[in-house]
Design a protein around this motif. Structure first.
Motif, PDB file in Angstrom:
ATOM      1  N   VAL A  49       4.297   6.957   1.649  1.00 47.60           N
ATOM      2  CA  VAL A  49       5.265   6.057   2.038  1.00 47.60           C
ATOM      3  C   VAL A  49       4.879   4.691   1.620  1.00 47.60           C
ATOM      4  CG1 VAL A  49       5.985   7.398   4.062  1.00 47.60           C
ATOM      5  CG2 VAL A  49       4.010   5.969   4.342  1.00 47.60           C
ATOM      6  N   ASN A  50       6.064   3.942   1.516  1.00 46.05           N
ATOM      7  CA  ASN A  50       5.510   2.548   0.970  1.00 46.05           C
ATOM      8  C   ASN A  50       5.281   1.727   2.368  1.00 46.05           C
ATOM      9  OD1 ASN A  50       6.217   3.012  -1.859  1.00 46.05           O
ATOM     10  ND2 ASN A  50       8.076   2.780  -1.428  1.00 46.05           N
TER      11      ASN A  50
ATOM     12  N   GLU B 250       0.916  -1.405  -0.004  1.00 46.21           N
ATOM     13  CA  GLU B 250      -0.035   0.007  -0.049  1.00 46.21           C
ATOM     14  C   GLU B 250       0.967   1.348  -0.052  1.00 46.21           C
ATOM     15  OE1 GLU B 250      -3.858   1.829   2.844  1.00 46.21           O
ATOM     16  OE2 GLU B 250      -2.382   0.215   3.578  1.00 46.21           O
ATOM     17  N   LEU B 251       0.458   2.037  -0.616  1.00 49.48           N
ATOM     18  CA  LEU B 251       0.957   3.539  -0.813  1.00 49.48           C
ATOM     19  C   LEU B 251       0.226   4.340   0.259  1.00 49.48           C
ATOM     20  CD1 LEU B 251       3.467   5.262  -2.074  1.00 49.48           C
ATOM     21  CD2 LEU B 251       1.534   5.966  -3.621  1.00 49.48           C
ATOM     22  N   GLY B 252       0.925   4.523   1.376  1.00 51.53           N
ATOM     23  CA  GLY B 252       0.179   5.293   2.755  1.00 51.53           C
ATOM     24  C   GLY B 252       0.564   6.783   2.624  1.00 51.53           C
ATOM     25  N   GLU B 253       0.441   7.462   3.804  1.00 52.95           N
ATOM     26  CA  GLU B 253       0.825   8.794   4.002  1.00 52.95           C
ATOM     27  C   GLU B 253       1.348   9.104   5.471  1.00 52.95           C
ATOM     28  OE1 GLU B 253      -1.667  13.143   3.850  1.00 52.95           O
ATOM     29  OE2 GLU B 253      -2.753  11.075   3.100  1.00 52.95           O
ATOM     30  N   LEU B 254       2.156  10.020   5.570  1.00 49.42           N
ATOM     31  CA  LEU B 254       2.368  10.426   7.139  1.00 49.42           C
ATOM     32  C   LEU B 254       1.345  11.290   7.409  1.00 49.42           C
ATOM     33  CD1 LEU B 254       4.543  10.503   9.649  1.00 49.42           C
ATOM     34  CD2 LEU B 254       5.642  12.210   8.275  1.00 49.42           C
ATOM     35  N   VAL B 255       0.757  11.266   8.327  1.00 45.74           N
ATOM     36  CA  VAL B 255      -0.277  12.191   8.797  1.00 45.74           C
ATOM     37  C   VAL B 255       0.135  13.017   9.855  1.00 45.74           C
ATOM     38  CG1 VAL B 255      -2.538  12.369  10.228  1.00 45.74           C
ATOM     39  CG2 VAL B 255      -2.067  10.330   8.698  1.00 45.74           C
ATOM     40  N   ARG B 256       0.845  12.871  10.846  1.00 47.07           N
ATOM     41  CA  ARG B 256       1.671  13.581  11.586  1.00 47.07           C
ATOM     42  C   ARG B 256       2.770  13.067  12.141  1.00 47.07           C
ATOM     43  NH1 ARG B 256      -2.511  11.409  14.696  1.00 47.07           N
ATOM     44  NH2 ARG B 256      -1.756  10.488  16.881  1.00 47.07           N
ATOM     45  N   ARG B 257       3.799  14.106  12.990  1.00 51.61           N
ATOM     46  CA  ARG B 257       4.940  13.830  13.576  1.00 51.61           C
ATOM     47  C   ARG B 257       4.865  14.437  15.068  1.00 51.61           C
ATOM     48  NH1 ARG B 257      11.090  14.261  12.093  1.00 51.61           N
ATOM     49  NH2 ARG B 257      12.040  14.673  14.289  1.00 51.61           N
ATOM     50  N   ASP B 258       4.806  13.594  16.237  1.00 48.95           N
ATOM     51  CA  ASP B 258       4.796  14.350  17.300  1.00 48.95           C
ATOM     52  C   ASP B 258       6.178  14.066  18.086  1.00 48.95           C
ATOM     53  OD1 ASP B 258       2.078  15.251  16.730  1.00 48.95           O
ATOM     54  OD2 ASP B 258       1.304  13.201  17.814  1.00 48.95           O
ATOM     55  N   ASP B 259       6.940  15.156  18.334  1.00 45.62           N
ATOM     56  CA  ASP B 259       8.152  14.908  19.046  1.00 45.62           C
ATOM     57  C   ASP B 259       7.812  14.607  20.676  1.00 45.62           C
ATOM     58  OD1 ASP B 259       9.718  15.769  16.722  1.00 45.62           O
ATOM     59  OD2 ASP B 259       9.585  17.731  17.082  1.00 45.62           O
ATOM     60  N   THR B 260       8.489  13.562  21.021  1.00 44.71           N
ATOM     61  CA  THR B 260       8.283  13.206  22.221  1.00 44.71           C
ATOM     62  C   THR B 260       9.469  13.459  23.196  1.00 44.71           C
ATOM     63  OG1 THR B 260       9.398  10.920  21.643  1.00 44.71           O
ATOM     64  CG2 THR B 260       6.942  11.146  21.436  1.00 44.71           C
ATOM     65  N   GLY B 261      10.060  14.223  22.851  1.00 50.10           N
ATOM     66  CA  GLY B 261      11.278  14.706  23.941  1.00 50.10           C
ATOM     67  C   GLY B 261      12.558  14.133  23.437  1.00 50.10           C
ATOM     68  N   GLY B 262      13.703  14.854  23.527  1.00 48.24           N
ATOM     69  CA  GLY B 262      15.000  14.491  22.847  1.00 48.24           C
ATOM     70  C   GLY B 262      15.140  14.339  21.483  1.00 48.24           C
ATOM     71  N   ASP B 263      15.341  13.505  20.717  1.00 51.06           N
ATOM     72  CA  ASP B 263      15.304  13.353  19.511  1.00 51.06           C
ATOM     73  C   ASP B 263      14.422  12.126  18.878  1.00 51.06           C
ATOM     74  OD1 ASP B 263      16.933  11.246  20.223  1.00 51.06           O
ATOM     75  OD2 ASP B 263      18.646  11.781  19.116  1.00 51.06           O
TER      76      ASP B 263
END
Length: 209
Positions: free
Chosen positions: A82-83, A8-21
């Motif tokens: 994204v693959n 499936e060709l998906g999609e990044l919906v969000r990125r939530d930084d959780t602290g540090g890197d």
């Protein structure tokens, strides 16, 4: 373990930084999310990630800073495709080749040449991976199992059929964009055996292979 056949060709919906890197990423993929459970493995652009939660069409996964540094995932932004591939089972068809989801390096697309029915795409070949890549051998690019069609000391090329161009990120990426590479794990094991004389270290001891 994966096979390099993108489901499936998906999609990044969000990125939530959780602290540090590190970060928690949410990825939309109705097919791979349909039966995903906490702890399952899903390949995202060739990177094996562990499912934290799902809601039917989207799954979330933790990504460590080390993964961002060693792969192209850190360059993704919400909305980027994204693959996606679920981990193989013992009863799965092995349509591609054995893929671990452990990225060996990041390369760039250095050329694209369109033909009538397919397209030849050329990638830079990191010097430390060149010895594992052979003509007509297998290589994984952004999670896609491909056959090496051309090879030089600094580059390798593959031929992409219309299905691959339409169903994966490789049909959308342009020259200069990064891709994740995973070489054939069998080549690394063979090298290890040959360079150690058939003796593999085990917890400070040696075991005869």
């Amino acid at each position: 373990m994966f096979t390099g056949i993108v489901e499936e060709l998906g999609e990044l919906v969000r990125r939530d930084d959780t602290g540090g890197d590190s970060a928690l990423v949410a990825i939309r993929g109705p097919v791979v999310s349909s039966d995903a459970r906490h702890g399952d493995s899903i390949s995202v652009n060739g990177v094996c990630l562990t499912v934290v939660e799902t809601d039917g069409e989207t799954f979330t996964a933790d990504v460590m800073g080390e993964t961002f540094r060693r792969t192209s995932l850190g360059a993704l932004r919400p909305g980027d495709p994204v693959n996606l591939e679920r981990a193989a089972t013992l009863g799965s068809r092995l349509g591609g080749h054995l893929v671990q989801g452990h990225v060996d390096g990041v390369a760039e697309i250095v050329g694209r040449e369109r033909a009538e029915q397919w397209e030849t795409v050329t990638f830079g070949l990191p010097a430390d991976l060149a010895r594992y890549v052979v003509q007509k051998g297998s290589i994984t690019v952004d999670g896609v199992s491909l056959t090496v069609a051309g090879l030089t000391a600094q580059t390798f090329s593959v031929g992409l059929i219309p299905t691959t161009l339409a169903a994966t990120t490789l049909g959308r990426k342009g020259v200069g964009e990064p891709v994740n590479l995973e070489v054939d794990v069998l080549a690394k094991y063979v090298e290890r055996l040959l360079t150690t004389g058939g003796r593999l270290p085990v917890d400070g001891l040696e075991a005869v292979a």
